[in-house]
Design a protein around this motif. Sequence first.
Motif, PDB file in Angstrom:
ATOM      1  N   ARG A1671     -27.016  52.614  12.948  1.00 50.50           N
ATOM      2  CA  ARG A1671     -26.256  51.409  13.263  1.00 50.50           C
ATOM      3  C   ARG A1671     -25.635  50.771  12.027  1.00 50.50           C
ATOM      4  NH1 ARG A1671     -24.725  52.849  17.248  1.00 50.50           N
ATOM      5  NH2 ARG A1671     -23.959  50.779  17.852  1.00 50.50           N
ATOM      6  N   VAL A1672     -25.494  51.502  10.928  1.00 53.20           N
ATOM      7  CA  VAL A1672     -24.837  51.005   9.716  1.00 53.20           C
ATOM      8  C   VAL A1672     -23.519  51.747   9.535  1.00 53.20           C
ATOM      9  CG1 VAL A1672     -25.009  50.731   7.211  1.00 53.20           C
ATOM     10  CG2 VAL A1672     -27.037  50.408   8.637  1.00 53.20           C
ATOM     11  N   PHE A1673     -22.428  50.999   9.384  1.00 49.79           N
ATOM     12  CA  PHE A1673     -21.096  51.594   9.309  1.00 49.79           C
ATOM     13  C   PHE A1673     -20.340  51.027   8.113  1.00 49.79           C
ATOM     14  CE2 PHE A1673     -22.388  50.992  13.752  1.00 49.79           C
ATOM     15  CZ  PHE A1673     -22.442  52.309  14.178  1.00 49.79           C
ATOM     16  N   SER A1674     -19.399  51.799   7.628  1.00 55.35           N
ATOM     17  CA  SER A1674     -18.573  51.372   6.499  1.00 55.35           C
ATOM     18  C   SER A1674     -17.164  51.006   6.898  1.00 55.35           C
ATOM     19  CB  SER A1674     -18.526  52.480   5.427  1.00 55.35           C
ATOM     20  OG  SER A1674     -19.811  52.698   4.902  1.00 55.35           O
ATOM     21  N   VAL A1675     -16.788  51.302   8.133  1.00 55.98           N
ATOM     22  CA  VAL A1675     -15.445  50.956   8.613  1.00 55.98           C
ATOM     23  C   VAL A1675     -15.573  50.332   9.991  1.00 55.98           C
ATOM     24  CG1 VAL A1675     -14.262  52.742   7.304  1.00 55.98           C
ATOM     25  CG2 VAL A1675     -15.129  53.274   9.594  1.00 55.98           C
ATOM     26  N   PHE A1676     -14.570  49.551  10.340  1.00 56.31           N
ATOM     27  CA  PHE A1676     -14.504  48.974  11.680  1.00 56.31           C
ATOM     28  C   PHE A1676     -13.131  49.277  12.275  1.00 56.31           C
ATOM     29  CE2 PHE A1676     -13.440  45.754  14.780  1.00 56.31           C
ATOM     30  CZ  PHE A1676     -14.580  45.742  15.574  1.00 56.31           C
ATOM     31  N   PRO A1677     -13.085  49.715  13.537  1.00 58.44           N
ATOM     32  CA  PRO A1677     -14.255  50.026  14.367  1.00 58.44           C
ATOM     33  C   PRO A1677     -14.950  51.292  13.896  1.00 58.44           C
ATOM     34  CG  PRO A1677     -12.200  50.606  15.482  1.00 58.44           C
ATOM     35  CD  PRO A1677     -11.807  49.877  14.247  1.00 58.44           C
ATOM     36  N   PRO A1678     -16.232  51.439  14.262  1.00 59.26           N
ATOM     37  CA  PRO A1678     -16.975  52.611  13.778  1.00 59.26           C
ATOM     38  C   PRO A1678     -16.392  53.898  14.341  1.00 59.26           C
ATOM     39  CG  PRO A1678     -18.228  51.413  15.437  1.00 59.26           C
ATOM     40  CD  PRO A1678     -17.047  50.570  15.122  1.00 59.26           C
ATOM     41  N   PRO A1679     -16.464  54.969  13.571  1.00 56.72           N
ATOM     42  CA  PRO A1679     -15.898  56.253  14.030  1.00 56.72           C
ATOM     43  C   PRO A1679     -16.667  56.820  15.233  1.00 56.72           C
ATOM     44  CG  PRO A1679     -17.141  56.528  11.994  1.00 56.72           C
ATOM     45  CD  PRO A1679     -17.075  55.051  12.246  1.00 56.72           C
TER      46      PRO A1679
END
Length: 1679
Positions: A1671-1679
């Motif tokens: 549940r940790v992402f570096s971009v939004f929206p998540p890929p």
Amino acid sequence: MDLSSDEDDDWFYRSDYDSSCDSKIDLLYQRYLEEGLDLSDKYSTPVNDSDDSKTIYSFASSQKKPDQKYIELCKSKPDQYKRCSLEIIGVQEAECTPLDDYHYPPEKIYISGRSKCGQAFNEDIVVVEILSNVPSSLHQKEGKVVTVVERTRYEDIDHPIFVCTPSDMERKMMFPACKTVPKIRISNRHVLRERQKEEKYLIEIYKYDELEGCLRFDKFFKILPNEIENYCFLVAFLKWDTTCQYPLGAVIGVVDTMRSNALRITEIQHRVRSFYPQDTVNAVNEIIRKEEEHVQPSDIDDTFVFTIDRKNTKIMDDGFSVEVLENTTNSDEIVYKVGVHIADVCRLVQKDDPIDMEARERCKTIYAGMGAKPCHMIPACLSRDRLSLQQDRLRHVFSLYFEINNEGRVLKYPEQESVRRCVIKARKNLCYEEVQDVLLRNKNIDVPGLSEKLRIMFRLATKLRIHRLQDAHYAFPGNTLLGLDKDNDIDIHEAHYLVEEFMILTNQSMANMLKVAYPNHIPLRVHDYPDAQETQSWLEEQNGIEDIVMSLQQRNLTINDDVTHTIGFGNMIRNGCPDYVPVDRRIWNALNNAYESNDDRKLKILLRTDDHHPKQCVALQKWNLFQRKAKYIRGQSQDDNHFGLRLRPYTTGTSPIRKYTDLVIQRLLLAKIQNASFPPYTEEEIDDICKSSNKKIHKEEGLFRQYRMHVNADHLLTSNSVKISAVIVGLPGQTSIELMIPQFSEEPFHLRFNVLGLCSQPQLEQNQGKIRKVFAKWKKRIYDRDRISFHDRRDIERCCFTIDPNGSLVSMRYVDWVALLCASIEDGSEESRSIFSRIIPEFRMLPSEDDENMFASDVSSEVNGNKYILKHLCHFQRMFEVGQTLTVQIEARSRHGSLVPNIQLVYATDTVAFCLPHVVDPILCLSRYITTPTKLTYRNEAEYIRIWTPILEMEEVTNIVRNEDSPLVKNVPVTFHTPTSGTFTLYSGFCRKRNIDFGFPGLSEDDDIGEGDDSNTDNGNDDDDDVEFIQIASGDFLCIRFNVSVSNVGEKVSAYNKCEETTDIMDHTDPTQTYDWVGHAKTTKIRRLGNRAAARFEIGFSLHNSPAIPDIGRYNCTLELLIKSNVSRRAETTLRKLWEATDLAKAIALGRRVPKFDPSYLEDIDRLEKDIIEPNVDIPRNNTMQQVAINVALKSSFSLIQGPPGTGKTFTGIKLIYLFHQLNKMTEATGERRQILYCGPSNKSVDLVARWMKEKFMNCNKAPRMVRFYSQTYECVDFPIPGRMESSRRSLKNAKPDPFLTDNDVAVHHLIRKSGKQHAEELKRYDNMFRQRKYDITFGDVQMYLKTLSEATIEELQSADVIFCTTAMAANRKLLKGTEGRIYQCIIDESGMCTEPETMVPIIATEATQVVLIGDHKQLQPIIMSRAAKELGLDVSLFERYAKLKRHLTMLNQQYRMNPWICSFPSQAFYDNELTTDRTYTSGWLVNRPLKIWKDNSPMTHKPIAFFHVEGKETTLDVSTEDGNEKSKSNMDEARLVVKIFTRLVDTEKINQTDVRILSQYNAQRQLIQHKLVSETRYRDVRVDTVVASQGGESDYIILSTVRSMPRPLIEHRPALGWRLRHLGFITDTHQINVALTRAKKGLIIVGNKHLLRCDPTWEALLKFYEANNRVFSVFPPP
């Protein structure tokens, strides 16, 4: 041997005495303070753990050799690796200056974090690796230290002694004053073992056992918070492990700097060598023995030699002689033979002997004067008794002769053949003061012919000086107003430059002579030209002002290879110069006085001292900033210019007794005159001497700065404060302004805006990327007892008055100023007098450059015509610009164990000033620090009151100074009856009209509203109804100021501002010859004087931590009334009534067993249905723990219900209200009426429950009659009262009653206006009058309205079954009168957010029989402003105290709000996995269609949590404003992403915007996000809140912005607590984290910098949990 001797050679005799660890010798004079401790290996060997996870530093401080690979990288990769000098600027940061860069000044490299600073000492030569992946937006290179090349401090000492001050947060941490290391962690194992409860205030002291090489525990030293600035500690450095953030040390001594030799402490801090090695002592004794056996020389030169030096100086290096040579030509030219005779030191001190080696190590004599003992380069018994040119003593000298004509031209310089080595006898030792008397006052020395010789030399010196400096010769030195720096004292200026000029001439002559003989072996003193680019920037900025800086006249400046510029008066015709020059008004007055009294010298001093004039002072200060340092280099190149002295080449050789380089020059001179084939020094030795000398001189500069600062502060302490004009020299930004006060410091004072009580963020005006102006705004209550007003009533309401920023300046035409300067140079000419006579009158009459009509001369809330004041906050502003002046008052204050000059008052106008001390440390000034913490249980009422009341007061004084509402009252007669106490009087009507409420029941509230005549307080005959003084239980605080006249700055005389003095005397008093006495006090007693129709209050006070008053008597004062809030006053007063409280209240407070109910009441409870079963009430049935909690609450006189998020504690509270009401109805049959009080810490929390209660029971016949009782501040939002105090507090900016409660007949102030109510029509009549005719309202109208309002409110409260109010309002007089002891049940909601006193107020005041506390101590704690009070336990609520005791507590453990995935981490982190989710009741969190961003379509299994990583840049508010408190943070990158997520949820996911809530822990971020939503989207009224404001609320979706961020390379991998506090702040507060994570029902999205957040254990655990579930992402929206 008497070691307390005052002799100069005291250190030599101490060195000859075996004093090691002698207990009879004062600690400050122990030898090991300089040489360090000799300890066994157990203290020395650092533990360098092989476990990389524990290692912080890549190299140890004990590492003796640098890592060669990094030295090679400096050569092979110079852009990435640089050899630098390191400067520690903070605990966690340093700056490194590259040593191999040619640009000046070199671009510094910033180091952030302890691990990146490494175990390097301050000023170490290090290799720094540039961190290339740091964003360039930081505008500064970032790096880390990879190795130490050279240790410059304590290189040969393993266990040095540091002068330290303790941390005010952790007593076990010490700050070395020298910053050699940032902190030292001192041993405290004995404290932990024996007296752990006092850990915060105890320091372990050790004794040094030299024989055993160990430290032995000696005793504990207790230091109170108010004393922390008065002590310094001597701390031994033990070792520094690579696994420890800071080195380990031990305290071996404590020094009270207010009593001890502060100058000696300074010497220890700067490592001044005092003791001499034994071989030096032996060598000196041997020389003395030989000299005593030596036969006196017979060939004595009978030249008339005299010396000139400081008063009482016994070491004279040089003497003079002068005689007229016979004229061998027919010209009128007179030629003088001037001899300079220099003590022959090398005769006794041989190169490389022990004395010479010690002299080389010391570099020079440290002679501070100012009361400090000199630390001689050569022991005094040799330098004074054998070398110094003392009067009538035979001395060996080098004699150099010059032939100079009467025009000051040197006709003949000393040559090799003419330099004589001979024996002379000085005829007279003169001091500068004696010479000055001869030169300027025509006095004569008692030695025949000597006075004339002095006059001849003075004429020659003046000519020489003019040849060298040209017009700059006429400049007078700064730093002279107090006359503290004796070498620069204006009173000896001419005598000093007489000596200086011949010393310069002699030094230059020796440089020329030796450069020919030994061109590569002479140490030259060089001073490079300033950087051309910096020079050009400076010239452009000055815009012509540089041409009138006297000390820079005829300076030739290089701008580039082809362009030069010469500063001078002759440039005045060029374009671009200013039309006017500002002149300080006090200097303007002094110039006029000097002109009228024909005091030409004073006139010249005033004109030609650059520091006296704002623009010139700024120009000179900025000039000094980019000047290169003068230094010694070996004479091997043509670059031998000395820019400062304006000559080349130059060396120093006239002080061989006191300077080692001068001794080296003397040896070279001896070799020259002896025709030696080779010089006595090699090139390598000269290089080493130059390097060592430069380093020692740099260290000495810091020493002397501290010396002077201490002496200036001591002068202030022993005389009085000084009111002075400070020059604004810098505007760094929104944080502060830089003030130059040359009389007190060479460095600017930084005046921070956050101590000035601004009402908004300072506004900047920029031009070409530079801040040109800063605008500061205030809203203040400013009154005048004499009702002196400046403004119309309507103007005060609509205007922001502008203070004249140039009010302390007058303007003069630029051309006239130049003419004045030129005239002052033409000494004594008729033309000069005529220019003076023309310009001075014009100068006096010249108006200010600015239009005076644009500015307010003063500000006040008083209105013209003595009308009723409608607006009390006077809004005014001032502009700050470089070159302006700001009137300040300077005092002496202890800071970090040292006495320093400090800004005490800052003047907005002549009568409005801001007192800084009580803003900076309100507890020290107004109250007192205590050390007794709160307890879990108490012995008795006395102990409870004794512990709690001073803690409450500490918090209250902190809040008072943060509150901008404190009124300032001018022209109040104050009588001091004793040196520490006094009284003042104010009319009752005066106070009431201005909302000044001292809170004295029985005197202020019930008196009639007679106005009286304030101007006749002593002549009335209405004292028949005087009452006796009564003691005040909860006194207020005062800042008292009155003007004191002084005959001279530094000489105290009686105060002129006494009430019996006439106004004329005050008006004609020169403000530059006055200062304001400032004291702080607490009110102690009060009485009424006169009958009620014209009552006056006489209020007694006692001074606290204040200076002595000039005289007992009566003074006309300005009072800043630091009045306690009603909330605090009620809390303190109620707490003191614990003696009279109910048994239940006493039991709760003391932690005793609470009373039990009688059986009949319990039987009534048993018959009661324990849940709500009403057809029209939609409230869920109780679960198991809710039922348990209700049962316990009903049957117990005291109970606690812990309600974690979503567990239904609000419904539980509502049910308790209903059930208590049903019980109370059972008793009505017996004639007993019972009421319920439901209260909470905030209006918001109470409104929430009241609203739900009303909504749920809207149609229920059994519903209790409920009312919501607001404070008058909230009531005035709906029904304003003209002239009632409007608050400037940011916390009340959006204060307003809940609309639902006002519209549905719940709010009391609306109910009493409802048709049919007894007072409704009368109240409505007043409401209409106040709206439509507010300018016709009288004070009597308002008073009658308030009386009616009070009666109506009391009647309404009498009829209520349930009263909702805040805990503070529970002790309100109207509530207590309306209920009259009928409160039976008291429910306190959100009690985990209440301080214990706030919780006890309703319990004690209402005398309730049954008390229920509802809350959750795992969520928000009370907000405490005073750190000292917080440390003592004020942040621990009564709820938390009983939770720790595990008494009376029932925890609700089933939550209904959050999706199980959202609940999972908070349950684990904060509730030991006891918080569970009821999966049968899913209506709160279950969704039919999960969001697309969750990447899972299953309503039950999707994971509605996400963390989006973003590396943004945070910014900080500099002052507290409506946008947030001071230091509140914002982050633009996170704000952009939050807005992007919000729009995605609403536009794409089709979520209603009301179901989305945005949270941040920082108000500044909340404001930024709200602004971006309004300006960049179509959405309005989006809910954006702080985490604190969200307590008790919930939303379907939460977006949380954590704000804090920094580049990843700068993040510490094992950060210390201090680093985390600085870079993470209160986002690490687990209580706030808990609240933030538990507001969401269906989805939680967190935005933040994951790398930084990992530094906190709680956030680290959360990130691991989220990462484990992807549940940790570096971009939004998540890929």
